[in-house]
Design a protein around this motif. Structure first.
Motif, PDB file in Angstrom:
ATOM      1  N   GLU A 131       0.793  -1.213   0.000  1.00 38.74           N
ATOM      2  CA  GLU A 131       0.000   0.000   0.000  1.00 38.74           C
ATOM      3  C   GLU A 131       0.835   1.279   0.000  1.00 38.74           C
ATOM      4  O   GLU A 131       0.293   2.366  -0.039  1.00 38.74           O
ATOM      5  CB  GLU A 131      -0.949   0.008   1.215  1.00 38.74           C
ATOM      6  CG  GLU A 131      -0.338   0.461   2.528  1.00 38.74           C
ATOM      7  CD  GLU A 131       0.532  -0.565   3.215  1.00 38.74           C
ATOM      8  OE1 GLU A 131       1.065  -0.279   4.297  1.00 38.74           O
ATOM      9  OE2 GLU A 131       0.710  -1.680   2.654  1.00 38.74           O
ATOM     10  N   ARG A 132       2.161   1.157   0.045  1.00 35.89           N
ATOM     11  CA  ARG A 132       2.967   2.383   0.091  1.00 35.89           C
ATOM     12  C   ARG A 132       4.311   2.156  -0.614  1.00 35.89           C
ATOM     13  O   ARG A 132       4.733   1.034  -0.829  1.00 35.89           O
ATOM     14  CB  ARG A 132       3.216   2.804   1.539  1.00 35.89           C
ATOM     15  CG  ARG A 132       3.980   1.784   2.364  1.00 35.89           C
ATOM     16  CD  ARG A 132       4.077   2.222   3.826  1.00 35.89           C
ATOM     17  NE  ARG A 132       4.823   1.268   4.628  1.00 35.89           N
ATOM     18  CZ  ARG A 132       4.293   0.213   5.216  1.00 35.89           C
ATOM     19  NH1 ARG A 132       3.004  -0.037   5.068  1.00 35.89           N
ATOM     20  NH2 ARG A 132       5.037  -0.607   5.942  1.00 35.89           N
ATOM     21  N   ALA A 140       2.969   0.780  -5.658  1.00 32.68           N
ATOM     22  CA  ALA A 140       1.895   0.528  -4.691  1.00 32.68           C
ATOM     23  C   ALA A 140       0.685  -0.020  -5.445  1.00 32.68           C
ATOM     24  O   ALA A 140      -0.192   0.717  -5.881  1.00 32.68           O
ATOM     25  CB  ALA A 140       1.537   1.807  -3.945  1.00 32.68           C
ATOM     26  N   THR A 141       0.651  -1.332  -5.604  1.00 25.27           N
ATOM     27  CA  THR A 141      -0.419  -1.955  -6.394  1.00 25.27           C
ATOM     28  C   THR A 141      -1.786  -1.801  -5.738  1.00 25.27           C
ATOM     29  O   THR A 141      -2.806  -1.918  -6.422  1.00 25.27           O
ATOM     30  CB  THR A 141      -0.115  -3.436  -6.637  1.00 25.27           C
ATOM     31  OG1 THR A 141       0.195  -4.067  -5.383  1.00 25.27           O
ATOM     32  CG2 THR A 141       1.080  -3.594  -7.570  1.00 25.27           C
ATOM     33  N   ASN A 143      -2.933   0.981  -4.672  1.00 23.06           N
ATOM     34  CA  ASN A 143      -3.425   2.205  -5.302  1.00 23.06           C
ATOM     35  C   ASN A 143      -3.896   1.924  -6.725  1.00 23.06           C
ATOM     36  O   ASN A 143      -4.920   2.446  -7.172  1.00 23.06           O
ATOM     37  CB  ASN A 143      -2.320   3.259  -5.299  1.00 23.06           C
ATOM     38  CG  ASN A 143      -2.819   4.615  -5.761  1.00 23.06           C
ATOM     39  OD1 ASN A 143      -3.962   4.972  -5.532  1.00 23.06           O
ATOM     40  ND2 ASN A 143      -1.952   5.370  -6.410  1.00 23.06           N
ATOM     41  N   THR A 144      -3.176   1.068  -7.442  1.00 27.90           N
ATOM     42  CA  THR A 144      -3.561   0.724  -8.810  1.00 27.90           C
ATOM     43  C   THR A 144      -4.927   0.057  -8.842  1.00 27.90           C
ATOM     44  O   THR A 144      -5.798   0.412  -9.644  1.00 27.90           O
ATOM     45  CB  THR A 144      -2.516  -0.220  -9.439  1.00 27.90           C
ATOM     46  OG1 THR A 144      -1.224   0.380  -9.364  1.00 27.90           O
ATOM     47  CG2 THR A 144      -2.863  -0.519 -10.887  1.00 27.90           C
ATOM     48  N   ALA A 146      -7.265   0.187  -6.536  1.00 30.21           N
ATOM     49  CA  ALA A 146      -8.281   1.141  -6.096  1.00 30.21           C
ATOM     50  C   ALA A 146      -8.680   2.079  -7.230  1.00 30.21           C
ATOM     51  O   ALA A 146      -9.861   2.402  -7.405  1.00 30.21           O
ATOM     52  CB  ALA A 146      -7.771   1.938  -4.898  1.00 30.21           C
ATOM     53  N   ARG A 147      -7.717   2.514  -8.026  1.00 28.89           N
ATOM     54  CA  ARG A 147      -8.018   3.385  -9.167  1.00 28.89           C
ATOM     55  C   ARG A 147      -8.839   2.642 -10.202  1.00 28.89           C
ATOM     56  O   ARG A 147      -9.759   3.215 -10.808  1.00 28.89           O
ATOM     57  CB  ARG A 147      -6.716   3.902  -9.778  1.00 28.89           C
ATOM     58  CG  ARG A 147      -5.978   4.894  -8.888  1.00 28.89           C
ATOM     59  CD  ARG A 147      -4.583   5.175  -9.402  1.00 28.89           C
ATOM     60  NE  ARG A 147      -4.598   5.823 -10.710  1.00 28.89           N
ATOM     61  CZ  ARG A 147      -3.505   6.031 -11.442  1.00 28.89           C
ATOM     62  NH1 ARG A 147      -2.320   5.637 -10.980  1.00 28.89           N
ATOM     63  NH2 ARG A 147      -3.599   6.636 -12.601  1.00 28.89           N
ATOM     64  N   SER A 150     -12.283   2.464  -8.919  1.00 30.67           N
ATOM     65  CA  SER A 150     -12.888   3.792  -8.832  1.00 30.67           C
ATOM     66  C   SER A 150     -13.469   4.256 -10.153  1.00 30.67           C
ATOM     67  O   SER A 150     -14.181   5.267 -10.196  1.00 30.67           O
ATOM     68  CB  SER A 150     -11.855   4.814  -8.348  1.00 30.67           C
ATOM     69  OG  SER A 150     -11.444   4.522  -7.032  1.00 30.67           O
ATOM     70  N   GLN A 171      -5.438   3.439   5.654  1.00 30.78           N
ATOM     71  CA  GLN A 171      -5.256   4.603   4.791  1.00 30.78           C
ATOM     72  C   GLN A 171      -5.630   4.300   3.339  1.00 30.78           C
ATOM     73  O   GLN A 171      -5.810   5.214   2.535  1.00 30.78           O
ATOM     74  CB  GLN A 171      -3.812   5.113   4.844  1.00 30.78           C
ATOM     75  CG  GLN A 171      -2.761   4.177   4.298  1.00 30.78           C
ATOM     76  CD  GLN A 171      -2.142   3.307   5.389  1.00 30.78           C
ATOM     77  OE1 GLN A 171      -2.778   3.048   6.406  1.00 30.78           O
ATOM     78  NE2 GLN A 171      -0.911   2.888   5.197  1.00 30.78           N
ATOM     79  N   GLU A 172      -5.791   3.019   3.004  1.00 31.48           N
ATOM     80  CA  GLU A 172      -6.147   2.654   1.634  1.00 31.48           C
ATOM     81  C   GLU A 172      -7.539   3.129   1.252  1.00 31.48           C
ATOM     82  O   GLU A 172      -7.854   3.241   0.061  1.00 31.48           O
ATOM     83  CB  GLU A 172      -6.031   1.142   1.438  1.00 31.48           C
ATOM     84  CG  GLU A 172      -4.605   0.649   1.459  1.00 31.48           C
ATOM     85  CD  GLU A 172      -4.508  -0.867   1.490  1.00 31.48           C
ATOM     86  OE1 GLU A 172      -3.380  -1.356   1.541  1.00 31.48           O
ATOM     87  OE2 GLU A 172      -5.548  -1.538   1.468  1.00 31.48           O
ATOM     88  N   TYR A 175      -7.540   5.886  -1.192  1.00 29.30           N
ATOM     89  CA  TYR A 175      -7.105   5.642  -2.566  1.00 29.30           C
ATOM     90  C   TYR A 175      -8.279   5.649  -3.544  1.00 29.30           C
ATOM     91  O   TYR A 175      -8.083   5.796  -4.748  1.00 29.30           O
ATOM     92  CB  TYR A 175      -6.387   4.302  -2.678  1.00 29.30           C
ATOM     93  CG  TYR A 175      -5.020   4.258  -2.021  1.00 29.30           C
ATOM     94  CD1 TYR A 175      -4.397   5.392  -1.547  1.00 29.30           C
ATOM     95  CD2 TYR A 175      -4.353   3.048  -1.895  1.00 29.30           C
ATOM     96  CE1 TYR A 175      -3.157   5.343  -0.960  1.00 29.30           C
ATOM     97  CE2 TYR A 175      -3.096   2.978  -1.302  1.00 29.30           C
ATOM     98  CZ  TYR A 175      -2.505   4.124  -0.834  1.00 29.30           C
ATOM     99  OH  TYR A 175      -1.272   4.065  -0.253  1.00 29.30           O
TER     100      TYR A 175
END
Length: 348
Positions: A131-132, A140-141, A143-144, A146-147, A150, A171-172, A175
């Motif tokens: 996550e970081r 940070a997969t 974040n990938t 989550a995008r 999204s 904190q994810e 994202y």
């Protein structure tokens, strides 16, 4: 010693389906959504349990999962026109990276079929441990993914709702973009209900493998009044060793709580520490039993001789379908189904 082929002392899954069903029935009939739930081949068993929990408010939709000769997915939503103006949900499982593309294809298609609303249920967010970025070049997969989620298209009713249980790093949640509405749930209420059923429930102490787990989960046990034990990891040369930070495990049934398990090394070290400090029994709970390469076989069962033998219980949810199939009817494992919480979430 590998896990024993021995049925658990109590068939927990059945009991929890009954308990959760009572909660679901508390929703007035006039307020219930008539929801169509689609699923993957991996999540079919869980989807059937979810439908059973909903008292007729959830019906199951069908998708044909095939492949073309080149290996790419050949997908078909059966009776697609019948879900127009209906509340629709999809029960996903990303525990195997090879199936993510075909599931994302379905996830992006369903909201476009003129449905009233769309909910994506992803019990386990699999890239959560990455996550970081700590070193330049790290990706940070989490974040990938989550995008990617999204950008699910909106339905006629608005943004997609996304249901996730015990995401690894809190904190994810930040994202995810504004185009989806994440709902972060927890599997801990299932554990709390199970603990109330134990004959030694008055001897329970909750343990955390590190300070992070304590910060994450302790508030959910606060109202129950359970004593707590907090472990910590300290460096000994090049090794990290588990030590007791605070609490007293002696003569108690200590239950280690965390969000997920992979190789299981930390949980096994915590068990050894607690047993050496006089714990009568040691059990564990994780929402997500990932267990790559069948690492679950390392967990020995306490068959009545105490903590020195192994784990009295190892509770996990059915968020990782392959693990559920692997550990079914094998002590010390006991599956607490997310069917009830998922059914309730689909009624929000």
């Amino acid at each position: 010693m590998a896990a024993q082929n021995l049925a658990p002392a109590l068939s927990t899954g059945e009991d929890f389906r009954i308990t959760a069903n009572i909660e679901a029935q508390q929703i007035p009939a006039a307020l219930r959504k008539d929801c169509v739930l689609f699923y993957t081949p991996d999540t079919e068993e869980l989807a059937q349990k979810v439908a059973q929990q909903a008292g007729g408010a959830i019906t199951l939709g069908r998708i044909k999962w095939k492949k073309f000769a080149d290996g790419f997915p050949d997908l078909f939503v059966e009776n697609a026109t019948s879900i127009r103006n209906r509340h629709v949900a999809f029960l996903a499982s990303f525990t195997n990276p090879t199936v993510i593309f075909e599931q994302v294809s379905v996830i992006y298609a369903l909201p476009r079929l003129f449905v009233s609303s769309f909910t994506l249920v992803l019990p386990f967010f699999p890239t959560g441990t990455m996550e970081r970025v700590e070193t330049e070049g790290d990706i940070a997969t989490a974040n990938t993914l989550a995008r990617l989620l999204s950008n699910v298209p909106p339905s006629r009713g608005g943004p997609t709702s996304l249901v996730i249980f015990d995401i690894h790093a809190l904190q994810e949640r930040f994202y995810f973009g504004d185009a989806v509405l994440p709902l972060f749930e927890s599997g801990v209420p299932l554990l709390l209900e199970r603990l109330r059923q134990l004959p030694d429930r008055d001897s329970i102490t909750i343990a955390y493998p590190d300070e992070g787990a304590w910060k994450r989960f302790h508030y959910q046990f606060k109202s129950e009044g359970y004593p707590e034990v907090i472990c910590t990891k300290v460096r000994d040369g090049s090794k990290r060793i588990v030590r007791l930070k605070e609490g007293e495990p002696k003569d108690r049934h200590v239950v280690i709580v965390d969000d997920l398990v992979q190789s299981g090394g930390t949980l096994i070290e915590c068990h050894a520490l607690l047993a050496s400090l006089g714990a009568k029994h040691v059990s564990a709970f994780v929402t997500h039993g990932v267990f790559p390469n069948m690492s679950w076989v390392k967990f020995r069962a306490d068959l009545g001789n105490g903590a020195q033998d192994g784990f009295r219980y190892f509770w996990l949810s059915d968020s990782c379908p392959q693990t559920v199939r692997d550990v079914r009817n094998k002590a010390p494992f006991e599956v607490l189904s997310l069917a009830g919480p998922i059914a309730a979430a689909l009624q929000i």
